[in-house]
Design a protein around this motif. Sequence first.
Motif, mmCIF file in Angstrom:
data_model
loop_
_atom_site.group_PDB
_atom_site.id
_atom_site.type_symbol
_atom_site.label_atom_id
_atom_site.label_comp_id
_atom_site.label_asym_id
_atom_site.label_seq_id
_atom_site.Cartn_x
_atom_site.Cartn_y
_atom_site.Cartn_z
ATOM 1 N N PRO A 111 -8.078 -3.474 4.309
ATOM 2 C CA PRO A 111 -7.118 -2.744 3.475
ATOM 3 C C PRO A 111 -7.315 -3.467 2.012
ATOM 4 N N ARG A 112 -7.433 -4.737 1.977
ATOM 5 C CA ARG A 112 -7.645 -5.559 0.569
ATOM 6 C C ARG A 112 -8.914 -4.756 -0.241
ATOM 7 N N VAL A 113 -10.059 -4.769 0.626
ATOM 8 C CA VAL A 113 -11.495 -4.244 0.159
ATOM 9 C C VAL A 113 -11.180 -2.914 -0.393
ATOM 10 N N MET A 114 -10.569 -2.109 0.523
ATOM 11 C CA MET A 114 -10.503 -0.623 0.163
ATOM 12 C C MET A 114 -9.618 -0.520 -1.077
ATOM 13 N N ARG A 115 -8.496 -1.485 -1.294
ATOM 14 C CA ARG A 115 -7.797 -1.186 -2.249
ATOM 15 C C ARG A 115 -8.388 -1.347 -3.502
ATOM 16 N N SER A 116 -9.370 -2.359 -3.529
ATOM 17 C CA SER A 116 -10.169 -2.749 -4.616
ATOM 18 C C SER A 116 -11.016 -1.591 -5.193
ATOM 19 N N TRP A 117 -11.604 -0.740 -4.141
ATOM 20 C CA TRP A 117 -12.482 0.348 -4.516
ATOM 21 C C TRP A 117 -11.647 1.585 -4.941
ATOM 22 N N ALA A 118 -10.378 1.756 -4.607
ATOM 23 C CA ALA A 118 -9.784 2.705 -4.825
ATOM 24 C C ALA A 118 -9.190 2.612 -6.207
ATOM 25 N N ASP A 119 -8.944 1.000 -6.708
ATOM 26 C CA ASP A 119 -8.646 0.893 -8.058
ATOM 27 C C ASP A 119 -10.014 1.391 -8.923
ATOM 28 N N MET A 120 -11.083 0.737 -8.431
ATOM 29 C CA MET A 120 -12.349 1.227 -9.312
ATOM 30 C C MET A 120 -12.531 2.596 -9.643
ATOM 31 N N LEU A 121 -12.081 3.426 -8.607
ATOM 32 C CA LEU A 121 -12.267 4.893 -8.509
ATOM 33 C C LEU A 121 -11.341 5.450 -9.548
ATOM 34 N N SER A 122 -10.087 4.915 -9.667
ATOM 35 C CA SER A 122 -9.073 5.525 -10.614
ATOM 36 C C SER A 122 -9.603 5.119 -12.097
ATOM 37 N N ARG A 123 -10.223 3.827 -12.087
ATOM 38 C CA ARG A 123 -10.519 3.439 -13.619
ATOM 39 C C ARG A 123 -11.805 4.326 -13.915
ATOM 40 N N LEU A 124 -12.696 4.755 -12.943
ATOM 41 C CA LEU A 124 -13.856 5.452 -13.563
ATOM 42 C C LEU A 124 -13.355 6.894 -13.884
ATOM 43 N N ILE A 125 -12.341 7.472 -13.040
ATOM 44 C CA ILE A 125 -12.006 8.904 -13.519
ATOM 45 C C ILE A 125 -10.942 9.110 -14.555
ATOM 46 N N CYS A 126 -10.195 7.744 -14.593
ATOM 47 C CA CYS A 126 -9.238 7.642 -15.699
ATOM 48 C C CYS A 126 -8.310 8.807 -15.961
ATOM 49 N N ASN A 127 -7.644 8.999 -14.885
ATOM 50 C CA ASN A 127 -6.893 10.279 -14.690
ATOM 51 C C ASN A 127 -5.470 9.765 -14.997
ATOM 52 N N GLN A 1161 2.175 -19.523 8.107
ATOM 53 C CA GLN A 1161 2.963 -18.066 8.103
ATOM 54 C C GLN A 1161 2.210 -17.227 6.813
ATOM 55 N N ASP A 1162 2.052 -18.042 5.989
ATOM 56 C CA ASP A 1162 1.347 -17.128 4.923
ATOM 57 C C ASP A 1162 -0.232 -16.604 5.202
ATOM 58 N N ALA A 1163 -0.794 -17.569 6.104
ATOM 59 C CA ALA A 1163 -2.159 -17.164 6.483
ATOM 60 C C ALA A 1163 -2.138 -15.908 7.079
ATOM 61 N N LEU A 1164 -1.296 -15.647 8.043
ATOM 62 C CA LEU A 1164 -1.142 -14.250 8.930
ATOM 63 C C LEU A 1164 -1.592 -13.097 8.040
ATOM 64 N N VAL A 1165 -1.209 -13.046 6.862
ATOM 65 C CA VAL A 1165 -1.499 -11.844 6.085
ATOM 66 C C VAL A 1165 -3.067 -11.618 5.997
ATOM 67 N N TYR A 1166 -3.751 -12.619 5.889
ATOM 68 C CA TYR A 1166 -5.104 -12.258 5.909
ATOM 69 C C TYR A 1166 -5.869 -12.168 7.347
ATOM 70 N N LEU A 1167 -4.903 -12.264 8.392
ATOM 71 C CA LEU A 1167 -5.821 -12.017 9.629
ATOM 72 C C LEU A 1167 -5.431 -10.791 10.025
ATOM 73 N N ASN A 1168 -6.445 -9.726 9.801
ATOM 74 C CA ASN A 1168 -6.269 -8.430 10.385
ATOM 75 C C ASN A 1168 -7.535 -8.046 11.047
ATOM 76 N N GLU A 1169 -7.437 -7.002 12.258
ATOM 77 C CA GLU A 1169 -8.395 -6.709 12.744
ATOM 78 C C GLU A 1169 -9.592 -6.311 12.222
ATOM 79 N N GLU A 1170 -9.289 -5.862 10.992
ATOM 80 C CA GLU A 1170 -10.723 -5.356 10.097
ATOM 81 C C GLU A 1170 -11.552 -6.287 9.557
ATOM 82 N N SER A 1171 -11.017 -7.493 9.334
ATOM 83 C CA SER A 1171 -11.670 -8.551 8.516
ATOM 84 C C SER A 1171 -12.858 -9.081 9.069
#
Length: 1918
Positions: A111-127, A1161-1171
């Motif tokens: 999701p982290r990576v996907m989010r950065s791409w969605a962000d880039m998409l909105s910057r390019l469209i500039c909606n 505890q805080d490391a758990l956030v970064y462990l997801n099945e997609e990583s």
Amino acid sequence: MEDDDVSVPDSPSSESGTYSPGSLEKQRASLQSYLNALPYECESPEQMQARLEYIVGRICICAETKNWLVLTTWDGMLQCWLLMRYPMSKPIRAKLTRLYYELCLVPGIEPRVMRSWADMLSRLICNKPDSRRKLDTADLQLPWQPLWRVLQKELWPKKRMHDSSRNVVNILLFVAEQCRRYFPPTEIPEMLSTFLPKLTKDSVLTMVPVLTSFLPPSYSHLYMPVVFKLWEAFNSSVIDDRFIELCGELSEEHIAGQFSEYGPEGTAEWKTVGIWSDAEWTFLIGKALGSMNVPVGATRGASTTAGHADTMADKQSLRIKKLINRSSALAKLIVYSLSLDGPVRDTGGNGGAPSSEGFVAGSRALDSLDKLITSVESFFHPSNYGIWSLNLTHFVQRLMAEFSKRWKEEQLPSCKTPVTRRLTPEIRRNFIVILRTPVLLSMFSKDPFTISYSQAAIRAMALLEPTLVMPEILERAYSGLEVVNETHRTTAVMTMLSAVALPLVSEKIYLGGQKHIVPLLELCIPGIDLNDPVKTICATMFITSVVQHLKIADVSMHQVGVDLSSDAPAEDIMDVDPATAEHLPSGVDAPGMPTLSREEERALTRESTAAWADWVTSLFRRVLALFENLPEEGGKKGTTGGKMEEAVLKAIKSALDTVCLHLSDSLFDLVLKLVFEYASTNAKSNAVRAFGQLVSCLARARPEKTIDRFLPFCIAQIQEELKHGASSIRTTSTHEAVPSDTTLHWNMSILRGCFGYGGATILKYKDQLLSLMTLLVEKTKSERGYTGTGRLINRILHTAATIYTLNSRFVNPDEWDSPEFNRNLTTQWGKMYDADDVEVVWHVPNHDEIEFVLEILDKIASPALDKVEALLQNVGKWDSVARNDFCRYLHAARSVWGGLPTFLLQGAKEVVNPCMNTDIEVPELLVTALDVKAGFVLTDPNDPRYQRAMAHRARFGQIVHRAANVLRHESEGEDHIDAVIGVSRAIDVYLLEYAITRSNFESLTKAYRQARDSNRVWPKQKENSRVVFLKRAQVYNAGRLYMHALYRRRDALDDQLLVDLIEMSLSQYTRVRRHAQAILHNACGYFVRSTRFMLPYLFRALEKKHDPDHMKGALYVLWNKGTAAYALADINFHGQYLVSLLSCQHEEKPSVQKLVGNVAQDALVYLNEESCHTDAFTEPVTGVLKALNELKQEFPPSIVDRGILQEAITKSSARVTLKRQRYAETVNALLETAERPATHWRYVQFAIRFLYGLLRRDSAPPPALAAFFLKQSISPHTTIRVTAQKAVVKVCAHVKIRTFSKTSDQLWLDEWENPLKADIPVTDPADFLRRHAQPGYPAGQEGELRVDKVETGFLVWTSTVKGYRAVPAGPSPFAWEAASQPILQAMSEVMSRDNFFTVLALLWGQESMKNSTTPELRAENVTFMKSLAKMFEHENLQAILDTIDPLLADGDRYKQRSGAELLAGLSRGSKHWPQQHADRLWSWIAARFDRIYAQMKPDTVSFWENLLSEQLVDRDPRRTAPLVKWILSLPLEFHGDSAFAMSKSLSIFNILVDCLDLRFLPLADRYINLFLDNANTGYAEIRSQIAQNIYAILSIQWRPTYSTAQDFIAACTTAHDPLRIREARYIARISQIVSQLPAWRGERLPPPRVSQSQYDKVGLTILQWVWDFAHGPQAPLIFPYIIVLLPEIIRMSELNDSSELQTYSSAVLYVLSAVTPPPEFIEVIADNFINAIKSSTSWRIRVNALPTLIVFFYRNLLSMSSELVSRLMGVLLECLSDENIEVREMASKMLSGVVRCSQRQSIIPLKDRFVNTLRRTRLPKRGDPSYQDSLRVLHSAILGICALIESFPYSVEPWMPPLTEVLANHATDPLPISKTIRKCASEFKKTHQDTWHKDQLAFNEDQLQSLSTMLVGTSYYA
């Protein structure tokens, strides 16, 4: 920072559609205005295009080799490129957008990576709203289906796989929203056919956001009918939000009609109001009224039940979150629907009566707005403050903002809106008149946010119609500033004046404000007061905002001589619209504000400037007086006082800055003299810093004059002081200043103030400064002294060696002194510029200044470093003198480099340790800095000056490194801390004081944005004040510098210093550690691969032999979010990070253990099945590759470097292999640690959490791991057990989906198929329902298909419904995949070992700690058991049943619960068991139903009910036949003895109804009748069960199904009620009950037993049912029933012998107004009320019905017909003369509301009627029989007159003053008359208080006398 943030608003595009040649040209022109403002040559667009090619080439390589993580680093580069604002052609932008759209859809990405791409998409469209879109619909078309496919998995996640913290659903919906306008409109029917079948009562809150996110804005007529029909059928605030937002957007999109970008076909046609029909508009405005959230009538709570209804929705849909600004959407909706679309209403301006025909200014939308604001106007008053205030003012502020935007857009030549649809001056005037009163009221509100919204609205009004608002504002300003005791008003007035500063100073905008400036500023000076910090800040804000637009110079007559000829060119003259010129509305040219001619105004303004000199001196004297009273400086950071004092000083500094800049020469000399005299005669220790800042304000304006005046004096003073031993006491840490040093600090502070802006002025005093610096470095030995010296050196270097802008006055420098400008000075105030007209003056260091800097390096920095080097020879022998010298000299050297961030451009570095993993990484793909020209002074490595300076810098770095090294080995303990911190600060300067830091860049950008927005009327305004364009140039220069700060490489020395920092971060002293860690984290943000460089050092520090402090340091660094995210995404460090955390068990210290816990505890956030899958991605990505090929066509073929691509391809397979290998190693290492007997349980807990996070759906875990999880699921530690259970569930689910998935996409998108699955076609819904939707089937006719969920068929059926084939007797239908067999084997062994289930049941049966009175079924336990039952089927069936049996009968409720959990999971998991086993299980369960039922007690009933619903929900009743039959056979009792026994069977029945849902339909009629027959039960809980059951059954029956989506859409367009919300199936039955009620009413029992009466019992059941219904999502369905029940409900509300009936019935009457009824019911409901009031004999009914009627009237105000309103008036007038005084008073209150909101035309007739009644009626003597009647008649007339007066709370209408005399005559009449009159007068006084100075002029002497008589009654002396 988004790419458009530093934007100069572009003008609206004239080239939509094709890639017109102009678009690139225009982008270039915009860029050129940026480049022209810089003092150096920049890259040409062609050069930057080449950089873009380079970046895109790298992106292509990463995408082709599926190297997603490296790709995200290049996204960052693309953002940097966009920040430079170079043009990008539309085809490139469109194809990049397409690429990022495809990337967002790749399945199985983190999701982290996907989010950065969605962000880039909105910057390019500039909606973004308000900025111009970069791509039009013609430039880009995107397919919507792939996005929908990916989204479905997130909308309806599989229960067992779902992670509640996952937010992907919102990311994908965001992508859909960004892209919706690029989905082809031809797809709309297809979208609706896809979405509508999925929309059911349960999924509506999920599907409505989907609809609004996907449907494109064009061709809206295809879907808007559906939207409105759905909207009126559901009661939900989520739906309101989404649809209101949609309507607001469409109003704006389609404002140009057929001229819009969608062409004649695609646009929405114009209807009655904008693009809305009459009915739609009424509905929308009703929603707007409901959204205001004001309390109406007696209820003070929320005004709708919609929010409550949403809480009943399923939890899944509540995960879809979006902040929707409803006020903004409503404002758009109203403003973009304004146009001249009806007859103009005559307002009675020329003395005639106002008419009710026509519309305000001829606009229907404006008319609705007028009614809307009028009805909520009184809630704006500060005395009526509440939760609604913020909402209301925000709404008005948005209305003004949208209006300004539209008004300005329509003035542009490129506006496409046809002239007939545009706003007219008349609409503009009325719009502002409507909103003016509310805003002027809320200006004095109670919280800062409300006030700031009102001010924003006032500002917009003042810029559009200054003549209407400025006089009002000035009136309030004088009265607010003159009162001393109401500080709240004073601050509100000052901030308001700051908001309207521009119209105040600028003659172009408002003629008549300028003469007030000097008087207002004079009134502000007392506001500067240290005791009231807020007031001081407001005063300085006002001073700043006014002075920044003018030159402070005396141009009065005696100064300049006479020249009053008007020089304003014709077009500057403010337009007064001819229509308004004849009759300006009352209150504009109010007395006290005479309108003068332009000449007279100018003369007055000029005369007022004579007072400037007095004002400036009194301002400076006031500030100096404030300085004298400051608290002493001190504390850690040497601040003055607390936060408030600091804020005050900052505000004063910025105000004085602006004032000094704009002083004329003579006034500047006056101030300089005043300040110098003060400086030379005083030295105040508490104002050292503040006074230095004051001097810097002067120096910034005129550096030369200031330095000439102060420098010689200060140098002499400093030398004198040092000679006498000032600052000679050696210290190295912060401390209180020694009193005898004050004069030294005072003069140093003044000197520091002199520098910073002068530039070349410095050279004049070069030698003096050098000797002074040498002297100070030598002689200042106290910490305060030498840090002051350091700051002075820093300022001097900054002045000489940096590029900065000079002269930020409000006009260009050549104009400032031109005689022409000064002759007509006042007409130039408030001058605005276009970007290209601004001259930006920069300071660029010249040759001499550079030489001066090098000289400082030679003479100050070098000797200081020599001293440091000498001291390092013998650290071991240091005494305090040596330590002090070390700190001092190092500080001096550090200060020199701290002042030179942009002196040297660091070229390419030689990287010794690139931290590359060469087997799998391609060096060329490492991200590089964007090399652009920026303001560096020395850039050429061959220049001897460059080499000299570089050598100095290198020496500084090396000595610092040596110092760090030596101090580390020679640690003398505590004494060295100051020295070590000095060294770490020096490292900070060496590594990070380069170019510009992120925080500085961000604060510059923020300041620019604030300044830009504060002067703009609307977002696309081009002209602005000069200061703003200077700030813009600074930000652009800073952005270029920032490119150099980012992505820096590390050379050998950088690495050594980083190691030093790491070592300091592990120091045993907390102070050193914290300090070094902060610098280290910062450095990691700028240097490439620095995190990877430092991790090995940190892991080493966690090993066994290390000191606990070392470990703490390392753990803190690892805990940092950036470090953790990097380490856990890195192939090699990922495992090491987790394993090294688990190896910390050896350290006993509790603080270390606590820290380990936090980090884990805080490391758990970064462990997801997609990583893992993201990094080792091997599946084909066809969409991405297709987009890549398209993109490459826009560039030359050489864009992708073949060599690099080849290398990347070869290394990518190595990367995948390595990642998988590392993953396996990590899992094994963690498992090995967790299974070690010596491992402490807390560490087992960390390990099991890590292992749970590492489970992947795409590969089978080692069998040992599965066995470990299962063993731990019977661990005695609850925390471990919970994780282990979740892990077992996940392992089982993964085995299942791996078995069922044929492709990777199926696996990641949850599209796998169960082999038993069968798609059942729904060709004939009736037949389908007959076969698959019956509550039960005769034996042998069950068929072989089972349908568990019917998630469709509400509006439309999907073509097929998912079913499963029933499993016949025999072997298991599934063969789990081969790879997982060993896992299942291992788990079986664990389960078969010694009594696994007994232990499990024992643990589950423990009493829970959470002391809940009624234990609930725990879902996680049920799911655990269910997963085992699914996987292992009947394997351990007997063992489990034997375990469960005794538990079910156990007396301990917790043990019972554990049995219920096991049973629930077991039977739930037996869905696909072979028949013989399933039958065995069910016969076992069926045999125990009665026993269980008997055991249900009040404290256990809730988990048994959970158990039953768990069995029935989403299950075909054929699977649970025994249970369904058993429930249907339960006797439903209503009149038994035990309420609990009865409610038990009813609530179980309710569960069955809920779970069977549509399968219950065949039984519905029978049960509804049963429930209605027994509505007369005597128990409250049974009544509520009946109500709930009826509600549930009615909800199920509401299924307005259509055969296809097209049919449904057609029905929405043509049919009146396509959703059948007006059809009431049981209306006859209800009417029958209603007809019996009057008879039962007569049979009511006398009081104590009244609640046993048939009437009361049935009544309460019905009321409870209506109440439940109105609070649910299907509330609109209740109205047909309500109509029948209403007369009876009104009657119930007067029965005061039964409090329950009374409360319920009144509550139900109020709830009527909280749900929007279908329009045709409004008249009916209102008539019911009116008839009840007219025909009723009981006054109680009237008292109860009147308030509910008024609430109903307000809420449906805009849907009421005029006939209805006149009927209402009739009733009110009747009630005015009612026998009962309460009724009379209530009617009077209502009358004023009705008159105010809708009946203004009837005021005069009513007034005459009441006055005549008074004249006619005489009051006889008390004993007279007609006395009471006459008194009543008189009272009714008085009440009527008072109602009329109160209907205009904030104005004085011409007919009011005469009424005072009428009322005064009766002020002494007997009660209740006198009381009514007094109350009316005091209310009048309260509401007119603000405007009394103006209002009183409407009364003559006698009338004012009468008014006071009314207030006090008769006078004693009269």
